[in-house]
Design a protein around this motif. Structure first.
Motif, PDB file in Angstrom:
ATOM      1  N   ASP A 221      -2.234  -5.111  -0.098  1.00  0.00           N
ATOM      2  CA  ASP A 221      -1.868  -5.076  -1.511  1.00  0.00           C
ATOM      3  C   ASP A 221      -2.684  -6.047  -2.357  1.00  0.00           C
ATOM      4  OD1 ASP A 221       0.085  -3.236  -0.863  1.00  0.00           O
ATOM      5  OD2 ASP A 221       1.620  -4.780  -0.550  1.00  0.00           O
ATOM      6  N   SER A 222      -3.434  -6.937  -1.724  1.00  0.00           N
ATOM      7  CA  SER A 222      -4.187  -7.955  -2.479  1.00  0.00           C
ATOM      8  C   SER A 222      -5.566  -7.394  -2.817  1.00  0.00           C
ATOM      9  CB  SER A 222      -4.306  -9.238  -1.657  1.00  0.00           C
ATOM     10  OG  SER A 222      -4.930  -8.971  -0.416  1.00  0.00           O
ATOM     11  N   THR A 223      -5.599  -6.513  -3.794  1.00  0.00           N
ATOM     12  CA  THR A 223      -6.825  -5.783  -4.125  1.00  0.00           C
ATOM     13  C   THR A 223      -7.613  -6.432  -5.248  1.00  0.00           C
ATOM     14  OG1 THR A 223      -5.550  -4.388  -5.637  1.00  0.00           O
ATOM     15  CG2 THR A 223      -5.854  -3.589  -3.376  1.00  0.00           C
ATOM     16  N   ARG A 224      -7.057  -7.468  -5.859  1.00  0.00           N
ATOM     17  CA  ARG A 224      -7.723  -8.079  -7.014  1.00  0.00           C
ATOM     18  C   ARG A 224      -8.636  -9.213  -6.563  1.00  0.00           C
ATOM     19  NH1 ARG A 224      -4.689 -11.560 -11.715  1.00  0.00           N
ATOM     20  NH2 ARG A 224      -6.557 -12.170 -12.884  1.00  0.00           N
ATOM     21  N   GLY A 225      -9.887  -9.186  -7.022  1.00  0.00           N
ATOM     22  CA  GLY A 225     -10.807 -10.279  -6.756  1.00  0.00           C
ATOM     23  C   GLY A 225     -11.461 -10.194  -5.388  1.00  0.00           C
ATOM     24  N   PRO A 226     -12.580 -10.899  -5.202  1.00  0.00           N
ATOM     25  CA  PRO A 226     -13.355 -10.768  -3.969  1.00  0.00           C
ATOM     26  C   PRO A 226     -12.886 -11.642  -2.823  1.00  0.00           C
ATOM     27  CG  PRO A 226     -14.543 -12.141  -5.526  1.00  0.00           C
ATOM     28  CD  PRO A 226     -13.297 -11.678  -6.239  1.00  0.00           C
ATOM     29  N   TRP A 227     -12.295 -12.811  -3.101  1.00  0.00           N
ATOM     30  CA  TRP A 227     -12.005 -13.748  -2.016  1.00  0.00           C
ATOM     31  C   TRP A 227     -10.598 -13.563  -1.461  1.00  0.00           C
ATOM     32  CZ3 TRP A 227      -7.888 -16.973  -2.904  1.00  0.00           C
ATOM     33  CH2 TRP A 227      -7.519 -17.194  -4.246  1.00  0.00           C
ATOM     34  N   ARG A 228     -10.435 -13.896  -0.189  1.00  0.00           N
ATOM     35  CA  ARG A 228      -9.143 -13.841   0.491  1.00  0.00           C
ATOM     36  C   ARG A 228      -8.993 -15.066   1.389  1.00  0.00           C
ATOM     37  NH1 ARG A 228      -9.369 -10.331  -2.572  1.00  0.00           N
ATOM     38  NH2 ARG A 228      -8.702  -8.164  -2.452  1.00  0.00           N
ATOM     39  N   VAL A 229      -7.776 -15.602   1.440  1.00  0.00           N
ATOM     40  CA  VAL A 229      -7.409 -16.636   2.406  1.00  0.00           C
ATOM     41  C   VAL A 229      -6.308 -16.057   3.272  1.00  0.00           C
ATOM     42  CG1 VAL A 229      -6.436 -18.941   2.739  1.00  0.00           C
ATOM     43  CG2 VAL A 229      -8.015 -18.510   0.836  1.00  0.00           C
ATOM     44  N   CYS A 230      -6.508 -16.013   4.575  1.00  0.00           N
ATOM     45  CA  CYS A 230      -5.512 -15.431   5.472  1.00  0.00           C
ATOM     46  C   CYS A 230      -4.385 -16.429   5.700  1.00  0.00           C
ATOM     47  CB  CYS A 230      -6.146 -15.044   6.805  1.00  0.00           C
ATOM     48  SG  CYS A 230      -4.990 -14.175   7.908  1.00  0.00           S
ATOM     49  N   LEU A 231      -3.200 -16.119   5.206  1.00  0.00           N
ATOM     50  CA  LEU A 231      -2.066 -17.021   5.329  1.00  0.00           C
ATOM     51  C   LEU A 231      -1.511 -17.041   6.750  1.00  0.00           C
ATOM     52  CD1 LEU A 231      -0.217 -16.230   1.975  1.00  0.00           C
ATOM     53  CD2 LEU A 231      -1.889 -18.029   2.469  1.00  0.00           C
TER      54      LEU A 231
ATOM     55  N   CYS B  44      -5.004  -9.488   9.746  1.00  0.00           N
ATOM     56  CA  CYS B  44      -4.353 -10.462   8.870  1.00  0.00           C
ATOM     57  C   CYS B  44      -3.298  -9.721   8.060  1.00  0.00           C
ATOM     58  CB  CYS B  44      -5.379 -11.125   7.954  1.00  0.00           C
ATOM     59  SG  CYS B  44      -4.661 -12.330   6.811  1.00  0.00           S
ATOM     60  N   SER B  45      -2.053 -10.135   8.169  1.00  0.00           N
ATOM     61  CA  SER B  45      -0.982  -9.400   7.495  1.00  0.00           C
ATOM     62  C   SER B  45      -0.754  -9.880   6.065  1.00  0.00           C
ATOM     63  CB  SER B  45       0.328  -9.521   8.291  1.00  0.00           C
ATOM     64  OG  SER B  45       0.736 -10.882   8.377  1.00  0.00           O
ATOM     65  N   ARG B  46      -0.883 -11.197   5.811  1.00  0.00           N
ATOM     66  CA  ARG B  46      -0.682 -11.737   4.465  1.00  0.00           C
ATOM     67  C   ARG B  46      -1.883 -12.552   4.045  1.00  0.00           C
ATOM     68  NH1 ARG B  46       3.743 -11.539   1.756  1.00  0.00           N
ATOM     69  NH2 ARG B  46       3.437 -13.559   0.719  1.00  0.00           N
ATOM     70  N   ALA B  47      -2.265 -12.391   2.783  1.00  0.00           N
ATOM     71  CA  ALA B  47      -3.448 -13.075   2.287  1.00  0.00           C
ATOM     72  C   ALA B  47      -3.192 -13.604   0.884  1.00  0.00           C
ATOM     73  CB  ALA B  47      -4.654 -12.144   2.279  1.00  0.00           C
ATOM     74  N   LEU B  48      -3.920 -14.663   0.553  1.00  0.00           N
ATOM     75  CA  LEU B  48      -3.913 -15.216  -0.798  1.00  0.00           C
ATOM     76  C   LEU B  48      -5.171 -14.755  -1.508  1.00  0.00           C
ATOM     77  CD1 LEU B  48      -2.614 -17.244  -2.839  1.00  0.00           C
ATOM     78  CD2 LEU B  48      -4.157 -18.969  -1.862  1.00  0.00           C
ATOM     79  N   SER B  49      -5.002 -14.257  -2.744  1.00  0.00           N
ATOM     80  CA  SER B  49      -6.145 -13.828  -3.551  1.00  0.00           C
ATOM     81  C   SER B  49      -5.885 -14.230  -4.995  1.00  0.00           C
ATOM     82  CB  SER B  49      -6.347 -12.312  -3.444  1.00  0.00           C
ATOM     83  OG  SER B  49      -5.288 -11.626  -4.091  1.00  0.00           O
ATOM     84  N   GLN B  50      -6.681 -13.736  -5.920  1.00  0.00           N
ATOM     85  CA  GLN B  50      -6.457 -14.027  -7.326  1.00  0.00           C
ATOM     86  C   GLN B  50      -5.097 -13.527  -7.789  1.00  0.00           C
ATOM     87  OE1 GLN B  50     -10.869 -12.838  -8.349  1.00  0.00           O
ATOM     88  NE2 GLN B  50      -9.870 -13.592 -10.187  1.00  0.00           N
ATOM     89  N   ALA B  51      -4.561 -12.525  -7.104  1.00  0.00           N
ATOM     90  CA  ALA B  51      -3.252 -11.970  -7.472  1.00  0.00           C
ATOM     91  C   ALA B  51      -2.104 -12.765  -6.859  1.00  0.00           C
ATOM     92  CB  ALA B  51      -3.162 -10.514  -7.031  1.00  0.00           C
ATOM     93  N   GLY B  52      -2.415 -13.824  -6.081  1.00  0.00           N
ATOM     94  CA  GLY B  52      -1.377 -14.612  -5.432  1.00  0.00           C
ATOM     95  C   GLY B  52      -1.164 -14.169  -3.999  1.00  0.00           C
ATOM     96  N   PRO B  53      -0.164 -14.737  -3.313  1.00  0.00           N
ATOM     97  CA  PRO B  53       0.098 -14.372  -1.917  1.00  0.00           C
ATOM     98  C   PRO B  53       0.752 -13.002  -1.806  1.00  0.00           C
ATOM     99  CG  PRO B  53       1.698 -16.001  -2.670  1.00  0.00           C
ATOM    100  CD  PRO B  53       0.707 -15.821  -3.781  1.00  0.00           C
ATOM    101  N   LYS B  54       0.108 -12.105  -1.074  1.00  0.00           N
ATOM    102  CA  LYS B  54       0.629 -10.755  -0.895  1.00  0.00           C
ATOM    103  C   LYS B  54       0.213 -10.242   0.475  1.00  0.00           C
ATOM    104  CE  LYS B  54       0.660  -9.145  -5.714  1.00  0.00           C
ATOM    105  NZ  LYS B  54       0.235  -8.060  -6.629  1.00  0.00           N
ATOM    106  N   ALA B  55       0.731  -9.069   0.815  1.00  0.00           N
ATOM    107  CA  ALA B  55       0.216  -8.390   1.994  1.00  0.00           C
ATOM    108  C   ALA B  55      -1.262  -8.100   1.771  1.00  0.00           C
ATOM    109  CB  ALA B  55       0.987  -7.096   2.243  1.00  0.00           C
ATOM    110  N   LEU B  56      -2.054  -8.194   2.832  1.00  0.00           N
ATOM    111  CA  LEU B  56      -3.493  -8.032   2.679  1.00  0.00           C
ATOM    112  C   LEU B  56      -3.838  -6.689   2.048  1.00  0.00           C
ATOM    113  CD1 LEU B  56      -6.317  -9.191   3.208  1.00  0.00           C
ATOM    114  CD2 LEU B  56      -6.280  -8.047   5.420  1.00  0.00           C
TER     115      LEU B  56
END
Length: 337
Positions: free
Chosen positions: A123-133, A109-121
């Protein structure tokens, strides 16, 4: 004619009449009633051909079970127990296999949504959950009735953060449970997130249950979707406080899991969970079997989060440096919606 001859003639006539009645009776159905089979098939004694027969009436509809939904056909599937990790049936071996499995992503998964917003997976190090964009085409601009749909079941405040982020991405969000904080309640009052004081259950209300019980505050996922008129869920996020194993088993068995595109689930490993019993090795084998059943339905793990803030316990003991809490994110690669 003498009286003896007259008596003989009368007797002869009576015998002939009786014989005629008996001979006629042999062509009729014996006995005072007729026995017919209730199974299908031709009449065993159809008699002479009466000519062309009228078309048979249409078959009556079968009786529908009271728990059966006419809108969603059931797809019951078994959860196959996986073989033991080795012949010793030890907790150590089962735990090693299970922890390696939940820590190894299966899908890029190259891009994911997390508590930090949409970022490269990465770089999305904040929070436990991820949504694969990469696997969420529903975020493209669409009419309101075709927007992506997200469900969140969470007893912790992170559920409101998930709802906010999914709403910002243009998704229709439904939140379930008690109001976690004032800010979330304000968003619900503004209509941006639809909140339901309803919880997720793995048990089905029996048909004989009272009206009050049938309107209880917990329902199976299939019943919740039917009540809201939803056929699919783009993203389902859940922290079920140790009920996750029974909930996962229920949606695997009744086929509802096939309607979920991305699943985010928090696992609690400090104890077996509700209605899960057996030796510690058998419990871990059961957990592993459920996750393998999820994989068999097309789900692939793309992110695993180990919560270092939680006690480092695995079934009440320190083992393999495991945490008591992991949050896993899957994409359903067999999704048909």
């Amino acid at each position: 004619m003498g009286r003896a001859a007259l008596r003989g003639l009368v007797l002869c006539c009576a015998v002939l009449s009786l014989a005629r009645v008996l001979l006629r009776g042999r062509t009729r159905t014996p006995g005072p009633f007729t026995v017919r089979t209730i199974r299908g098939g031709p009449d065993p004694d159809p008699g002479p051909d009466p000519g062309p027969k009228p078309a048979p009436p249409a078959c009556p509809p079968r009786y529908q079970d009271e728990n059966e939904s006419p809108a969603r056909p059931q797809s019951h599937q078994d959860v196959v127990p996986q073989p033991w990790a080795d012949g010793s049936e030890s907790l150590q071996k089962e735990a090693e296999r299970f922890l390696a499995y939940i820590s190894t992503p299966q899908l890029p998964c190259s891009r994911a949504l997390s508590q930090a917003g949409p970022k490269a997976l990465a770089d999305s190090t904040r929070g436990p959950w991820r949504v694969c964009l990469d696997h969420l085409p529903g975020l493209a601009p669409k009419p309101r009735q075709q927007r992506c749909l997200a469900y969140t079941f969470s007893v912790v405040k992170r559920g409101s953060e998930f709802a906010r982020r999914m709403n910002e991405m243009g998704c229709q969000v439904h939140s379930f449970g008690l109001t976690p904080d004032r800010r979330a309640e304000e968003r619900w009052q503004e209509g941006r997130v639809q909140h339901h004081r309803l919880w997720l259950d793995w048990r089905e209300q029996p048909p004989s249950a009272s009206w009050r019980r049938q309107r209880s505050a917990s329902k199976r996922l299939r019943r919740i979707m039917e009540g809201l008129g939803h056929e699919k869920i783009d993203v389902l996020e859940a922290d079920l406080a140790s009920a996750e194993w029974k909930i996962l088993e229920s949606i695997l068995l009744d086929g509802t899991v096939a309607a979920v595109h991305q699943l985010i689930l928090t696992l609690h490993l400090h104890w077996p969970g509700f209605e899960v019993s057996g030796s510690h090795a058998a419990v871990v084998r059961h957990w592993y079997s459920l996750l393998k059943a999820l994989e068999a339905r097309g789900f692939r793990l793309f992110h695993s989060y180990k919560d270092l803030q939680k006690p480092q316990l695995f079934l009440h003991r320190e083992l393999l440096n495991a945490s008591s809490s992991y949050t896993l994110s899957w994409v359903n690669t067999s999704w048909m919606y």
